[in-house]
Write a protein that holds these residues in place. Structure first.
Motif, PDB file in Angstrom:
ATOM      1  N   ARG A 160      35.494  39.732  37.144  1.00 18.97           N
ATOM      2  CA  ARG A 160      34.621  40.504  35.998  1.00 18.97           C
ATOM      3  C   ARG A 160      36.128  40.875  35.370  1.00 18.97           C
ATOM      4  NH1 ARG A 160      29.538  42.106  35.541  1.00 18.97           N
ATOM      5  NH2 ARG A 160      28.160  40.839  37.206  1.00 18.97           N
TER       6      ARG A 160
ATOM      7  N   ASN B 200      34.052  39.238  45.217  1.00 23.60           N
ATOM      8  CA  ASN B 200      34.944  40.150  44.901  1.00 23.60           C
ATOM      9  C   ASN B 200      34.380  40.469  42.461  1.00 23.60           C
ATOM     10  OD1 ASN B 200      36.164  42.199  43.534  1.00 23.60           O
ATOM     11  ND2 ASN B 200      37.031  42.449  45.652  1.00 23.60           N
ATOM     12  N   GLU B 201      33.049  40.093  42.489  1.00 21.48           N
ATOM     13  CA  GLU B 201      32.935  40.908  41.183  1.00 21.48           C
ATOM     14  C   GLU B 201      33.893  41.733  40.388  1.00 21.48           C
ATOM     15  OE1 GLU B 201      30.535  40.118  39.815  1.00 21.48           O
ATOM     16  OE2 GLU B 201      28.230  39.345  41.537  1.00 21.48           O
ATOM     17  N   THR B 202      34.837  42.500  40.994  1.00 20.72           N
ATOM     18  CA  THR B 202      35.659  43.556  40.186  1.00 20.72           C
ATOM     19  C   THR B 202      36.354  42.767  39.830  1.00 20.72           C
ATOM     20  OG1 THR B 202      34.901  45.305  41.686  1.00 20.72           O
ATOM     21  CG2 THR B 202      36.901  45.199  40.263  1.00 20.72           C
ATOM     22  N   VAL B 203      37.122  41.923  40.943  1.00 19.22           N
ATOM     23  CA  VAL B 203      38.687  41.004  40.375  1.00 19.22           C
ATOM     24  C   VAL B 203      37.664  39.792  39.129  1.00 19.22           C
ATOM     25  CG1 VAL B 203      39.760  38.522  41.261  1.00 19.22           C
ATOM     26  CG2 VAL B 203      39.413  41.256  42.317  1.00 19.22           C
TER      27      VAL B 203
END
Ligand code: HEM
Ligand code: CU
Lengths: 591, 174
Positions: A294, A289-292
């Protein structure tokens, strides 16, 4: 062993090599670079030659300083090991100053600058913003580092890396540090300017890659850190020249640790970026999960800025509420970020391994990891040592009241040799196993030795770190050439733990010298890989259709192995944390 | 993958085990945060916030007055000083000694004024392993209650020059 080896090109993941993508990329690279570039023979990515030059030079200087620091380390380890007590007392502090600066500042900063150049150019298909700026940074940093080493050798700066006032060194010591700091800032500027021009010229689409994002987080923290450095070093330099009065020693400590601690957060961010990079190169992992991921880097940027406080827990001048606020609120959200990365990195590897068909049971995928790949072993060991030893001890020792039973004892070097050495340094060693073949274009010599190097280094550092932590728990002071005058107070067991420091230290230095030897021999004599892909270290095998049948379960979020691992981690953390409160409750009441 | 730009719409909330772990980790960080104010209110061992600015010379003078008024003996050439129970005691760190030797009573509470004359020193009480910093220019008041009688050692654990390792003092509890 289960991994592929030999002359296959490094194929971390199918997506890199999608034919259309590659053509488009090289085309874009061509336009962006307009000369001054080459196509990487392994990955097909365009490599900016200016950037390649500065990556090489900075990496070479980094390794030189690592070697100086390592030679100093062996003398220190053999002094604290009482059986030898090698160095005379004044030499011990000189060598300790030498070790602290060459390791913590020069080795780490030069290598980080190389990482900044790499992540902002190759990964974005971009050209380095400016060769001139690169030179300015390099010259400032090298001159500064040489100056500092020179005054230390001349015996004019026996003040240790913290140079706490009223201790005073020769002005060249402070000036050298200022030059290194300014040079690093200039490199950081080059990094941001490269990001800007890459974005403007659209050398990539969408957002920057995660590894570049992590490096950017490191660079942002570095700016804040180095500004603290300027605020504290310039008045101190001026005082050492006799131009202005003496800065207040407590003020000095407050600002110095704004430099000293935050720079560790730079190291953590850079190390985590390297973990993600090696996970991708060796197992084809992608962030779940890129959001997590980043978001966790953003937490580092936002919440570490006042971590200076946890070096000032047992000193006069600061109120308890100030200490609690700054260590608790501000630091623990950065701790949260590390705990998140500690999950997402192994989880992404587990997902990648399962999707390659290694799906048996909870831990079946562990067996199929590329164990013979030294970059992989280094990253894995780095994650374990950083998390289980460095992280847990760091958060605990940095708890306001617990610091009473730890401050300035050997527990402190026991902690940070697990973070910045077992963690950051080992991760950087790991990435060198790719940097050297890809940027110096030579395959490694003595590949068998390379495969065991991370294990030797990790074993040594772990042993030393345990020895230091236990000796420190019994009260043994850090930064002390000889404990004989105080030893009855400590009890007899400390001799055993100090021997552990010595043996672990020697082992770690052997691992370090092996690393330096491998890198130097390869850069000088390694077989050239120009025109062909680098010789593969081994990547996780894809079982293809055979495993595909078993893929299904739970989709891309099924990570039972990682869940068990973080469960063990949290248990260890909770036990160690409360054991320390328990120990604190046994000492005299004080307020 | 982590070396390439992510797909356009990479923003997504965490799911599954990852989400639960973030929740647990956050809860644990809160527990650790709350332990500090909790111990501040209910625990016995807290670092003091009581500090006064004092010039190193003035502090040295106060120590000398304190020694003159309360000296009860001598140990290895250093005066042994017994402050009134519940009263103020002074301890000075300087290259390379802790001055004077304090003689305290178990169970009594003392206000120990700690400071340094020349460089920074580290007050490290062994074998208890209690550590505080002594910084020139600051009078740091530690309100302490000694427990078990015995002879304790004060080690210096901040580097203070070549004699640093010799900077070992005594503290007596009766
Ligand atoms: C290679 C193996 C290494 C060994 C055997 C080693 C050993 C030691 C020893 C024995 C001390 C003295 C502890 C004391 O008496 O207070 C020390 C201090 C220190 N080391 Fe290392 N070390 C190693 C690598 C590193 C690396 C790679 C770094 C940084 C990246 C590092 C950073 C430091 C720092 C910052 C200090 C404290 C200096 C001070 O107190 O001013 N060490 N090390
Ligand atoms: Cu001292």
């Amino acid at each position: 062993m289960n991994d592929q080896e030999g002359n296959n090109p490094e194929r971390p993941d199918g997506e890199v090599n999608k034919p259309e993508g590659e053509v488009a990329k090289v085309k874009r690279g061509l336009q962006a670079l307009a000369g001054g570039w080459r196509k990487c023979d392994t990955t097909g990515m365009p490599v900016c030659l200016d950037s390649q030059f500065f990556i090489r030079v900075n990496a070479v200087f980094a390794v030189i300083f690592l070697l100086i620091g390592g030679l100093a380390a062996i003398l220190l380890a053999l002094t604290r090991w009482e059986a030898f007590n090698l160095l005379r007392t004044d030499m011990f502090y000189r060598v300790l100053t030498l070790h602290g600066l060459n390791m913590l500042i020069f080795w780490i900063l030069f290598f980080e600058v190389a990482i900044l150049y790499f992540t902002s150019t190759t990964l974005l298909n971009a050209k380095l913003f400016s060769r001139k700026v690169g030179w300015v940074s390099l010259v400032l940093m090298v001159v500064g580092a040489v100056m500092v080493n020179w005054v230390i050798f001349a015996g004019q700066a026996d003040v240790l890396k913290t140079s706490y006032l009223p201790l005073l060194a020769h002005p060249a010591f402070y000036l050298g540090i200022i030059l290194v700091a300014v040079g690093t800032l200039v490199a950081v500027f080059n990094f941001f300017a490269t990001l800007y021009t890459a974005k403007r010229d659209r050398t990539y689409e969408g957002s920057i890659p995660l590894v570049t994002f992590g490096a950017m987080a490191a660079a942002i923290i570095a700016v804040v850190t180095l500004l603290h450095g300027a605020v504290v070093m310039i008045p101190t330099f001026s005082y050492s020249m006799g131009w202005t009065g003496e800065p207040d020693p407590l003020w000095y400590r407050l600002i110095w640790w704004g430099l000293g601690h935050q720079s560790q957060q730079v190291n953590v961010a850079a190390m985590v970026a390297v973990w993600y990079m090696i996970a991708t190169l060796s197992t084809g992992a992608k962030p779940i999960n890129e959001t997590v991921c980043r978001g966790a880097f953003v937490l580092y940027i936002l919440f570490i800025n006042v971590a200076s406080a946890h070096h000032l827990l047992v000193e006069p001048g600061m109120s308890s509420s100030w200490k609690i606020w700054n260590t608790g609120y501000v630091m623990y959200l950065a701790v949260l970020a590390s705990m998140v990365h500690g999950f997402t990195v192994p989880a992404s590897v587990e997902v990648a391994m399962r999707s390659k068909g290694h799906a048996a049971g909870i831990f079946g995928w562990l067996k199929a990891l590329p164990w013979r790949n030294p970059a992989f072993s280094a990253a894995l060991l780095s994650l374990i040592i950083f998390g289980f030893i460095g992280g847990i001890t760091g958060v605990t020792l940095g708890t306001q009241q617990i610091n009473i039973i730890a401050h300035n004892t050997l527990r402190i070097p026991g902690h940070f040799h697990a973070t910045v050495v077992g963690g950051t340094t080992l991760a950087f060693m790991g990435v060198a196993y790719y940097v050297v073949p890809l940027f110096f274009r030579r395959d490694f010599v003595w590949r068998r030795l390379a495969r065991i190097q991370p294990w030797i280094f990790a074993a040594g550092i772990t042993l030393m770190s345990f020895g230091m932590s236990f000796a420190g728990s019994m009260g043994v002071a850090r930064r002390t050439s000889d404990i004989a005058p105080a030893e009855e107070a400590y009890g007899a067991v400390v001799h055993f733990f100090l021997a552990m420091v010595g043996i672990g230290g020697v082992l770690a230095v052997l691992g370090l010298l092996l690393f330096v030897g491998l890198v130097v021999a390869t850069v000088l004599f390694g077989p050239s890989n120009v025109g062909r892909p680098m010789k593969c270290w081994g990547t996780a095998v894809d079982l293809g259709s055979k495993g595909a049948v078993r893929k299904g379960k739970g989709g891309s979020h099924y990570t039972p192995g990682t869940v068990v691992l973080v469960g063990i981690f949290l248990t260890a953390f909770v036990v160690y944390y409360f054991a320390n409160w328990r120990a604190l409750a046994d000492v005299w009441p004080v307020r | 993958m982590s070396l390439e730009s992510p797909k356009e719409d990479w923003f997504e909330p965490p799911h599954g085990a990852e989400k639960i772990w973030i929740g647990i980790a956050l809860a644990w960080c809160l527990v650790m945060f709350l332990m500090m104010p909790y111990w501040h209110l209910f625990g016995q061992q807290n670092t003091s916030g009581e500090t006064f600015r004092v010039s190193p010379r003035d502090f040295e003078e106060r120590v000398d007055e304190f020694v003159e008024a309360n000296q009860v003996g001598e140990l290895n050439g250093v005066p042994v000083v017994e402050p009134p129970p519940g009263g103020d005691a002074f301890l000075l760190g300087r290259m390379w000694e802790w001055y004077p030797v304090l003689k305290l009573r178990a169970g009594e509470t003392y206000r120990i004024h700690l400071s340094a004359l020349d460089l920074q020193h580290g007050f490290s009480l062994q074998p208890l392993n209690m550590n505080f910093r002594a910084i020139p220019g600051y009078d740091y008041v530690l309100t302490m209650t000694p427990q078990e009688p015995g002879e304790y050692t004060i080690v210096c654990n901040e580097f203070c020059g070549v004699g640093h390792h010799l900077m070992v003092g005594k503290l007596i509890v009766e």
